[in-house]
Design a protein around this motif. Sequence first.
Motif, PDB file in Angstrom:
ATOM      1  N   GLN A  14       0.876  -1.170   0.000  1.00  0.00           N
ATOM      2  CA  GLN A  14       0.000   0.000   0.000  1.00  0.00           C
ATOM      3  C   GLN A  14       0.908   1.213   0.000  1.00  0.00           C
ATOM      4  O   GLN A  14       1.772   1.349   0.876  1.00  0.00           O
ATOM      5  N   SER A  15       0.742   2.083  -0.993  1.00  0.00           N
ATOM      6  CA  SER A  15       1.641   3.223  -1.121  1.00  0.00           C
ATOM      7  C   SER A  15       0.868   4.473  -1.516  1.00  0.00           C
ATOM      8  O   SER A  15      -0.344   4.438  -1.736  1.00  0.00           O
ATOM      9  N   GLU A  50      -1.609   0.073   9.622  1.00  0.00           N
ATOM     10  CA  GLU A  50      -2.579   0.994  10.221  1.00  0.00           C
ATOM     11  C   GLU A  50      -2.239   2.469   9.991  1.00  0.00           C
ATOM     12  O   GLU A  50      -3.027   3.345  10.330  1.00  0.00           O
ATOM     13  N   GLU A  51      -1.088   2.775   9.380  1.00  0.00           N
ATOM     14  CA  GLU A  51      -0.741   4.166   9.085  1.00  0.00           C
ATOM     15  C   GLU A  51      -1.737   4.714   8.049  1.00  0.00           C
ATOM     16  O   GLU A  51      -1.870   4.144   6.964  1.00  0.00           O
ATOM     17  N   PHE A  53      -3.237   6.711   4.976  1.00  0.00           N
ATOM     18  CA  PHE A  53      -2.599   7.144   3.733  1.00  0.00           C
ATOM     19  C   PHE A  53      -2.148   8.602   3.819  1.00  0.00           C
ATOM     20  O   PHE A  53      -1.088   8.959   3.309  1.00  0.00           O
ATOM     21  N   GLU A  54      -2.940   9.458   4.454  1.00  0.00           N
ATOM     22  CA  GLU A  54      -2.575  10.874   4.575  1.00  0.00           C
ATOM     23  C   GLU A  54      -1.248  11.028   5.320  1.00  0.00           C
ATOM     24  O   GLU A  54      -0.399  11.835   4.929  1.00  0.00           O
ATOM     25  N   GLU A  55      -1.074  10.268   6.391  1.00  0.00           N
ATOM     26  CA  GLU A  55       0.190  10.334   7.137  1.00  0.00           C
ATOM     27  C   GLU A  55       1.357   9.811   6.298  1.00  0.00           C
ATOM     28  O   GLU A  55       2.467  10.347   6.346  1.00  0.00           O
ATOM     29  N   THR A  56       1.116   8.760   5.528  1.00  0.00           N
ATOM     30  CA  THR A  56       2.149   8.245   4.633  1.00  0.00           C
ATOM     31  C   THR A  56       2.544   9.331   3.643  1.00  0.00           C
ATOM     32  O   THR A  56       3.737   9.553   3.387  1.00  0.00           O
ATOM     33  N   ALA A  57       1.561  10.021   3.082  1.00  0.00           N
ATOM     34  CA  ALA A  57       1.831  11.087   2.117  1.00  0.00           C
ATOM     35  C   ALA A  57       2.669  12.193   2.750  1.00  0.00           C
ATOM     36  O   ALA A  57       3.678  12.622   2.170  1.00  0.00           O
ATOM     37  N   MET A  58       2.290  12.647   3.922  1.00  0.00           N
ATOM     38  CA  MET A  58       3.029  13.717   4.606  1.00  0.00           C
ATOM     39  C   MET A  58       4.465  13.274   4.914  1.00  0.00           C
ATOM     40  O   MET A  58       5.419  14.033   4.721  1.00  0.00           O
ATOM     41  N   ARG A  59       4.614  12.053   5.402  1.00  0.00           N
ATOM     42  CA  ARG A  59       5.946  11.534   5.744  1.00  0.00           C
ATOM     43  C   ARG A  59       6.828  11.430   4.511  1.00  0.00           C
ATOM     44  O   ARG A  59       7.980  11.850   4.515  1.00  0.00           O
ATOM     45  N   GLU A  60       6.293  10.871   3.429  1.00  0.00           N
ATOM     46  CA  GLU A  60       7.081  10.705   2.215  1.00  0.00           C
ATOM     47  C   GLU A  60       7.478  12.052   1.611  1.00  0.00           C
ATOM     48  O   GLU A  60       8.597  12.220   1.132  1.00  0.00           O
TER      49      GLU A  60
END
Length: 155
Positions: A14-15, A50-51, A53-60
């Motif tokens: 999941q990305s 459980e992260e 997607f919005e947090e993944t986007a901000m982190r990346e």
Amino acid sequence: MATNSSQRAHKIPQSVLVVIHTPALEVLLIERAESPGFWQSVTGSKDAVEEPFEETAMREVAEETGLDGRAPGHRLSDWCLENVYDIYPEWLYRYAPGVTRNVERVFGLCIPRAVPVTLSAREHRDQIWLPWREAADRCYSFSNAEAILLLPRFS
């Protein structure tokens, strides 16, 4: 899940894809370090299932460009689009056995103006801001180019 302590955990299939752009629809592309000529938007996988997607986007975005998606004047938007694609055979070893497809959630990050970014030298070697149509033409990935072509609809 790692099979021993010397191995890293498998990647989560999941990305995110984050199209960073200005109100004038200039788009930031970054060139992959190990693949000269491979221009793309910010991408990356979840660190945990459980992260959000919005947090993944901000982190990346922070890891790959040094930009803070929560800074004043910056606006992250979830386009509510997902690309599902086959993982390239040469990268399957990164995933758990039997995993062959990835789900990629698409976001836009509007920032007030085109600015130089701080690249992660381990991942990227160059950056360029281009008008949206030119950026789509320069992308290596079909799904990335397609997302950029949708930018006027989501900006």
